[in-house]
Design a protein around this motif. Structure first.
Motif, PDB file in Angstrom:
ATOM      1  N   TRP A   4      33.605  43.987  38.649  1.00  0.00           N
ATOM      2  CA  TRP A   4      34.553  44.384  39.698  1.00  0.00           C
ATOM      3  C   TRP A   4      34.254  45.765  40.253  1.00  0.00           C
ATOM      4  CZ3 TRP A   4      38.560  42.489  42.498  1.00  0.00           C
ATOM      5  CH2 TRP A   4      39.454  43.394  43.041  1.00  0.00           C
ATOM      6  N   ALA A   5      34.107  46.743  39.365  1.00  0.00           N
ATOM      7  CA  ALA A   5      33.927  48.131  39.801  1.00  0.00           C
ATOM      8  C   ALA A   5      32.627  48.317  40.576  1.00  0.00           C
ATOM      9  CB  ALA A   5      33.948  49.068  38.592  1.00  0.00           C
ATOM     10  N   ALA A   6      31.611  47.487  40.282  1.00  0.00           N
ATOM     11  CA  ALA A   6      30.323  47.621  40.962  1.00  0.00           C
ATOM     12  C   ALA A   6      30.275  46.844  42.278  1.00  0.00           C
ATOM     13  CB  ALA A   6      29.198  47.135  40.038  1.00  0.00           C
ATOM     14  N   ILE A   7      30.921  45.685  42.321  1.00  0.00           N
ATOM     15  CA  ILE A   7      30.824  44.812  43.496  1.00  0.00           C
ATOM     16  C   ILE A   7      31.755  45.246  44.622  1.00  0.00           C
ATOM     17  CG2 ILE A   7      31.293  42.463  44.329  1.00  0.00           C
ATOM     18  CD1 ILE A   7      30.332  41.433  41.624  1.00  0.00           C
ATOM     19  N   MET A   8      32.989  45.652  44.281  1.00  0.00           N
ATOM     20  CA  MET A   8      33.993  45.876  45.314  1.00  0.00           C
ATOM     21  C   MET A   8      33.647  46.990  46.307  1.00  0.00           C
ATOM     22  SD  MET A   8      35.774  43.360  44.823  1.00  0.00           S
ATOM     23  CE  MET A   8      36.909  43.669  46.167  1.00  0.00           C
ATOM     24  N   PRO A   9      33.007  48.088  45.902  1.00  0.00           N
ATOM     25  CA  PRO A   9      32.606  49.068  46.926  1.00  0.00           C
ATOM     26  C   PRO A   9      31.665  48.482  47.968  1.00  0.00           C
ATOM     27  CG  PRO A   9      32.551  50.076  44.762  1.00  0.00           C
ATOM     28  CD  PRO A   9      32.783  48.613  44.540  1.00  0.00           C
ATOM     29  N   TYR A  10      30.782  47.570  47.548  1.00  0.00           N
ATOM     30  CA  TYR A  10      29.890  46.912  48.499  1.00  0.00           C
ATOM     31  C   TYR A  10      30.676  46.013  49.449  1.00  0.00           C
ATOM     32  CZ  TYR A  10      25.695  48.410  45.984  1.00  0.00           C
ATOM     33  OH  TYR A  10      24.695  49.152  45.427  1.00  0.00           O
ATOM     34  N   VAL A  11      31.676  45.320  48.908  1.00  0.00           N
ATOM     35  CA  VAL A  11      32.522  44.470  49.750  1.00  0.00           C
ATOM     36  C   VAL A  11      33.264  45.324  50.772  1.00  0.00           C
ATOM     37  CG1 VAL A  11      34.495  42.888  49.758  1.00  0.00           C
ATOM     38  CG2 VAL A  11      32.783  42.748  47.931  1.00  0.00           C
ATOM     39  N   LYS A  12      33.781  46.454  50.353  1.00  0.00           N
ATOM     40  CA  LYS A  12      34.506  47.358  51.246  1.00  0.00           C
ATOM     41  C   LYS A  12      33.602  47.831  52.383  1.00  0.00           C
ATOM     42  CE  LYS A  12      37.391  51.552  51.175  1.00  0.00           C
ATOM     43  NZ  LYS A  12      36.783  52.243  52.323  1.00  0.00           N
ATOM     44  N   ASN A  13      32.392  48.230  52.053  1.00  0.00           N
ATOM     45  CA  ASN A  13      31.463  48.718  53.080  1.00  0.00           C
ATOM     46  C   ASN A  13      30.982  47.589  53.983  1.00  0.00           C
ATOM     47  OD1 ASN A  13      31.642  51.325  52.091  1.00  0.00           O
ATOM     48  ND2 ASN A  13      29.877  51.089  50.724  1.00  0.00           N
ATOM     49  N   ARG A  14      30.705  46.425  53.396  1.00  0.00           N
ATOM     50  CA  ARG A  14      30.176  45.304  54.171  1.00  0.00           C
ATOM     51  C   ARG A  14      31.189  44.829  55.206  1.00  0.00           C
ATOM     52  NH1 ARG A  14      29.835  41.263  50.381  1.00  0.00           N
ATOM     53  NH2 ARG A  14      28.160  42.445  49.396  1.00  0.00           N
ATOM     54  N   THR A  66      30.652  34.138  44.621  1.00  0.00           N
ATOM     55  CA  THR A  66      31.207  34.042  45.977  1.00  0.00           C
ATOM     56  C   THR A  66      31.526  35.415  46.553  1.00  0.00           C
ATOM     57  OG1 THR A  66      32.180  31.881  45.462  1.00  0.00           O
ATOM     58  CG2 THR A  66      33.059  33.058  47.370  1.00  0.00           C
ATOM     59  N   ILE A  67      32.194  36.252  45.782  1.00  0.00           N
ATOM     60  CA  ILE A  67      32.581  37.569  46.285  1.00  0.00           C
ATOM     61  C   ILE A  67      31.369  38.471  46.437  1.00  0.00           C
ATOM     62  CG2 ILE A  67      33.019  38.713  44.084  1.00  0.00           C
ATOM     63  CD1 ILE A  67      35.189  38.950  47.240  1.00  0.00           C
ATOM     64  N   SER A  68      30.273  38.151  45.734  1.00  0.00           N
ATOM     65  CA  SER A  68      29.052  38.951  45.843  1.00  0.00           C
ATOM     66  C   SER A  68      28.222  38.585  47.062  1.00  0.00           C
ATOM     67  CB  SER A  68      28.181  38.765  44.591  1.00  0.00           C
ATOM     68  OG  SER A  68      28.867  39.122  43.427  1.00  0.00           O
ATOM     69  N   SER A  69      28.530  37.456  47.695  1.00  0.00           N
ATOM     70  CA  SER A  69      27.736  36.986  48.828  1.00  0.00           C
ATOM     71  C   SER A  69      27.821  37.941  50.010  1.00  0.00           C
ATOM     72  CB  SER A  69      28.229  35.595  49.248  1.00  0.00           C
ATOM     73  OG  SER A  69      27.624  35.192  50.448  1.00  0.00           O
ATOM     74  N   SER A  70      26.706  38.131  50.671  1.00  0.00           N
ATOM     75  CA  SER A  70      26.651  39.043  51.820  1.00  0.00           C
ATOM     76  C   SER A  70      27.262  38.440  53.073  1.00  0.00           C
ATOM     77  CB  SER A  70      25.193  39.432  52.110  1.00  0.00           C
ATOM     78  OG  SER A  70      24.419  38.277  52.390  1.00  0.00           O
ATOM     79  N   THR A  71      27.578  37.141  53.059  1.00  0.00           N
ATOM     80  CA  THR A  71      28.103  36.468  54.256  1.00  0.00           C
ATOM     81  C   THR A  71      29.612  36.256  54.205  1.00  0.00           C
ATOM     82  OG1 THR A  71      27.695  34.285  53.275  1.00  0.00           O
ATOM     83  CG2 THR A  71      25.917  35.253  54.586  1.00  0.00           C
TER      84      THR A  71
END
Length: 382
Positions: A4-14, A66-71
């Protein structure tokens, strides 16, 4: 849970989310977990713990992918994050029911050790993402690298899991081997010592522990960066040290509970945590503060496993419902904690949140004493 802590910042920026929309995303995780926990008790009683664990694990890893997907878009992200929390809630309760089942069979305290390995798994995952992501791998690629071996491990382990339905037993392991897949609980001996009030008090004790852990998770890095002049790259070390201390304490927790008793362990730990958190609030030396996080982890590491174990031993026929209730109340601290502490930090400063949570550990100490003493008294009467 650790990715969670590693993936969510990427989701926020994406998704270019502002703080409001990102907060909604974060809230969805907690809502999903709080929904999943009471449902877990019902599912475990109806279909068995083994089936719930396998289903939750497989769907959990698919949700992480799913949440890690770039799309992924914002609405699918909300759904995926909610499901992530939901399956975490299912798994937390099912695992605790499964662990307390073996405590029944062996007449030993084992839950601290079980939860220690869960914590170690979180530490391992929390290390893997920061190591691999800077190498140019995407969050999805790292998630795939974790998911594949984990799914293979599930395939290997599932045949060894016992499909208990949350029943309690005072029989020997040999006697129970004949009843293992039979949800009929009429042959079992129960100790229905706790009322709903005791179970709610136990849940509140866990809530305060989760609030403390969530504070370290959400605010230790900010505190070290802003107040102790630690760089952003190293600011997460406070939480890492805290979690390592929790894992270590849980590894030896079973022996400590057997040797000195749960009441002394939890009450002493709560009082130490109170002093340490107050100490953090008034000191800004990085080495001292990080050391204090380690001591706090040692002091508080066994609160949740000992409380859940005690509830399981005293809830009679309703183990699944009791553990899911304690988990639901406890995990609600993840929901109210960030908002409450954020308001305190904004109005009174970062130091106040550590001082405030430190004061709450006194309340947690009183609740732990009440629950465990109640268990001791009733055990003597029985």
């Amino acid at each position: 849970m650790a990715p969670w802590a590693a993936i969510m910042p990427y989701v926020k920026n994406r998704l270019s989310l502002d703080d409001i929309f990102y907060a909604q995303l974060l809230l969805s995780f907690g809502i999903g977990a709080v929904i999943g926990m009471p449902i877990a008790g019902i599912l475990c009683k109806r279909f068995g713990v083994k089936n719930v664990i396998i289903l939750a694990l497989v769907l959990l890893f698919l949700t992480v992918l799913t949440i890690s997907s770039s799309t992924i878009g914002y609405v699918p992200a909300i759904v995926a994050v909610t499901l992530w929390g939901f399956f975490i809630g299912l798994l937390e309760v099912a695992n605790n029911i499964y662990g307390t089942y073996f405590e029944d069979l062996t007449k030993q305290h084992l839950l601290s050790g079980f939860q220690a390995y869960a914590t170690i798994g979180c530490i391992f995952s929390a290390i893997i993402y920061p190591v691999l992501l800077p190498m140019g791998l995407s969050p999805f690629s790292v998630s795939v690298m974790i998911t594949i071996p984990c799914l293979l491990l599930i395939v290997y382990c599932h045949r060894h899991l016992i499909n208990t339905h949350g029943q309690r037993t005072d029989k020997t392991k040999e006697d129970m081997s004949k009843k293992i897949d039979n949800p009929d609980t009429s042959v079992l001996n129960y100790k229905d010592n706790f009322t709903k009030f005791h179970i709610v008090m136990a849940g509140i004790a866990c809530l305060l522990m989760f609030l403390c852990e969530g504070m370290v998770y959400d605010w230790s890095g900010v505190y070290l960066n802003v107040k102790c002049n630690v760089s952003l790259e190293l600011a997460a070390i406070g939480y890492a040290i805290f979690q390592c201390a929790v894992a270590f304490m849980r590894l030896i927790g079973d022996r400590l509970v057997t040797k000195i008793g749960g009441t002394k362990l939890l009450c002493t730990g709560s009082l130490i945590a109170c002093v340490i958190l107050q100490f953090i609030a008034f000191h800004h030396d990085a080495v001292v503060v990080i050391s204090c996080f380690a001591i706090a982890g040692l002091a508080l590491g066994n609160v949740v496993p000992v409380i859940i174990s005690t509830v399981a031993k005293n809830c009679g026929k309703n183990k699944s419902a009791a553990i899911s209730t304690v988990g639901t109340i406890g995990y609600s601290g993840v929901l109210v904690g960030p908002a409450l502490l954020g308001l305190l930090a904004d109005r009174f400063g970062l130091e106040m949140i550590f001082s405030f949570v430190g004061a709450l550990t006194i309340v947690m100490c009183a609740l732990c004493w009440y629950i465990l003493r109640q268990h001791s008294k009733r055990s003597v009467i029985l």
